[in-house]
Design a protein around this motif. Structure first.
Motif, mmCIF file in Angstrom:
data_model
loop_
_atom_site.group_PDB
_atom_site.id
_atom_site.type_symbol
_atom_site.label_atom_id
_atom_site.label_comp_id
_atom_site.label_asym_id
_atom_site.label_seq_id
_atom_site.Cartn_x
_atom_site.Cartn_y
_atom_site.Cartn_z
ATOM 1 N N ASP A 1 11.350 -27.525 98.457
ATOM 2 C CA ASP A 1 10.522 -28.261 97.554
ATOM 3 C C ASP A 1 9.253 -28.123 97.788
ATOM 4 O O ASP A 1 8.728 -27.813 98.799
ATOM 5 C CB ASP A 1 10.965 -30.092 97.541
ATOM 6 C CG ASP A 1 10.562 -30.526 98.835
ATOM 7 O OD1 ASP A 1 9.732 -30.217 99.613
ATOM 8 O OD2 ASP A 1 11.284 -31.455 99.014
ATOM 9 N N ARG A 2 8.307 -28.765 96.901
ATOM 10 C CA ARG A 2 6.856 -28.341 97.031
ATOM 11 C C ARG A 2 6.228 -28.783 98.481
ATOM 12 O O ARG A 2 5.593 -27.967 99.067
ATOM 13 C CB ARG A 2 6.339 -29.055 96.005
ATOM 14 C CG ARG A 2 4.884 -28.378 95.825
ATOM 15 C CD ARG A 2 4.045 -28.951 94.510
ATOM 16 N NE ARG A 2 4.651 -28.579 93.073
ATOM 17 C CZ ARG A 2 4.600 -27.451 92.526
ATOM 18 N NH1 ARG A 2 3.609 -26.669 92.997
ATOM 19 N NH2 ARG A 2 5.349 -27.351 91.407
ATOM 20 N N ASP A 3 6.550 -30.136 98.921
ATOM 21 C CA ASP A 3 5.859 -30.357 100.025
ATOM 22 C C ASP A 3 6.481 -29.691 101.382
ATOM 23 O O ASP A 3 5.834 -29.134 102.355
ATOM 24 C CB ASP A 3 6.477 -32.094 100.459
ATOM 25 C CG ASP A 3 5.668 -33.022 99.714
ATOM 26 O OD1 ASP A 3 4.796 -32.581 98.746
ATOM 27 O OD2 ASP A 3 6.056 -33.934 99.462
ATOM 28 N N ALA A 4 7.993 -29.366 101.463
ATOM 29 C CA ALA A 4 8.414 -28.359 102.502
ATOM 30 C C ALA A 4 7.895 -27.152 102.403
ATOM 31 O O ALA A 4 7.431 -26.558 103.335
ATOM 32 C CB ALA A 4 9.966 -28.438 102.261
ATOM 33 N N VAL B 1 4.749 -26.102 101.236
ATOM 34 C CA VAL B 1 3.515 -26.292 101.640
ATOM 35 C C VAL B 1 3.413 -26.414 103.127
ATOM 36 O O VAL B 1 2.460 -25.584 103.725
ATOM 37 C CB VAL B 1 2.494 -27.129 100.675
ATOM 38 C CG1 VAL B 1 1.391 -27.270 101.409
ATOM 39 C CG2 VAL B 1 2.519 -26.963 99.454
ATOM 40 N N ALA B 2 4.050 -27.204 103.709
ATOM 41 C CA ALA B 2 4.198 -27.437 105.129
ATOM 42 C C ALA B 2 4.532 -26.022 105.916
ATOM 43 O O ALA B 2 3.817 -25.798 106.823
ATOM 44 C CB ALA B 2 5.053 -28.706 105.441
ATOM 45 N N THR C 1 1.550 -23.542 105.538
ATOM 46 C CA THR C 1 0.399 -23.962 106.207
ATOM 47 C C THR C 1 0.573 -23.612 107.631
ATOM 48 O O THR C 1 -0.371 -23.183 108.117
ATOM 49 C CB THR C 1 0.119 -25.380 105.911
ATOM 50 O OG1 THR C 1 0.242 -25.552 104.746
ATOM 51 C CG2 THR C 1 -1.057 -25.900 106.643
#
Ligand SMILES: CC(C)(COP(=O)(O)OP(=O)(O)OC[C@H]1O[C@@H](n2cnc3c(N)ncnc32)[C@H](O)[C@@H]1OP(=O)(O)O)[C@@H](O)C(=O)NCCC(=O)NCCS
Length: 166
Positions: A40-43, A45-46, A49
């Protein structure tokens, strides 16, 4: 005669590439091929990063005519150096993964290199074999990881990338 290979260019992934790379990894057919679920988007991006903050990781965006069409990456794991790649679905079948992996192999001096591929991923297997990788192991995957088999590929000879099937 084969058509000319696409004129891809590799450059380090930047933060502003992430929305495109996120879309690429959301494709259900790509997930099935790679035997890898979308993040998912948060995972996502993490995950990226962390990659972008680690200079030991190679994380190259693949550009074709100024567009980002995929990525090719390399990381170390248990003392071995692995490679991987992912191409946006609308660009499949145009020789991009092969051209991008060849470009990466000419930049990366370290050998051996390893890659892991689901046995059903015939496209990726073809890319690896065209670039000189050879299968060294076949491993059964647990049911929780989709079952089936995963192949471990290895590349030793730095010159083999250019000395393979056209
Ligand atoms: C697998 C993948 C990287 C192939 O990328 P691509 O840019 O389409 O690959 P290429 O165009 O360089 O194709 C190389 C060869 O594989 C063949 N091929 C590619 N996809 C194929 C498929 N789905 N089925 C059969 N053959 C396929 C091509 O025909 C070509 O063979 P040829 O040289 O004999 O004509 C791409 O489909 C993808 O990103 N898939 C999802 C993510 C993934 O699987 N990553 C790899 C994880 S190990």
């Amino acid at each position: 005669m084969s058509p000319d290979p696409p004129n891809v260019r590799l450059r380090r992934v930047r933060e502003d590439d992430l929305p495109i790379l996120f879309e690429h990894q959301m494709d259900p057919e790509a997930n099935r091929m790679a035997n890898f679920p979308p993040r998912d988007r948060d995972a996502f991006v993490a995950h990226w990063t962390k990659i972008l903050g680690d200079a030991s990781l190679v994380a190259e965006a693949i550009e074709l005519d100024g567009e980002i069409v995929g990525n090719v990456v390399s990381w170390t794991h248990d003392g071995e150096r692995d490679i991987g790649y992912w191409i946006g679905r609308e660009y499949w079948g145009a020789g991009i993964a092969t051209a991008a992996l060849r470009a990466l192999l000419s930049e990366l001096e370290e050998r051996p290199l390893f890659a892991y591929v689901a046995e059903h991923n015939v496209g990726s297997i073809r890319v690896l074999e065209k670039c000189g990788f050879r299968v060294v192991e076949r491993v059964a995957l647990p049911e929780g990881e989709g079952g089936g088999f995963e192949l471990r590929y290895r590349l030793d000879d730095p010159s083999s990338a250019s000395a393979t099937i056209a």
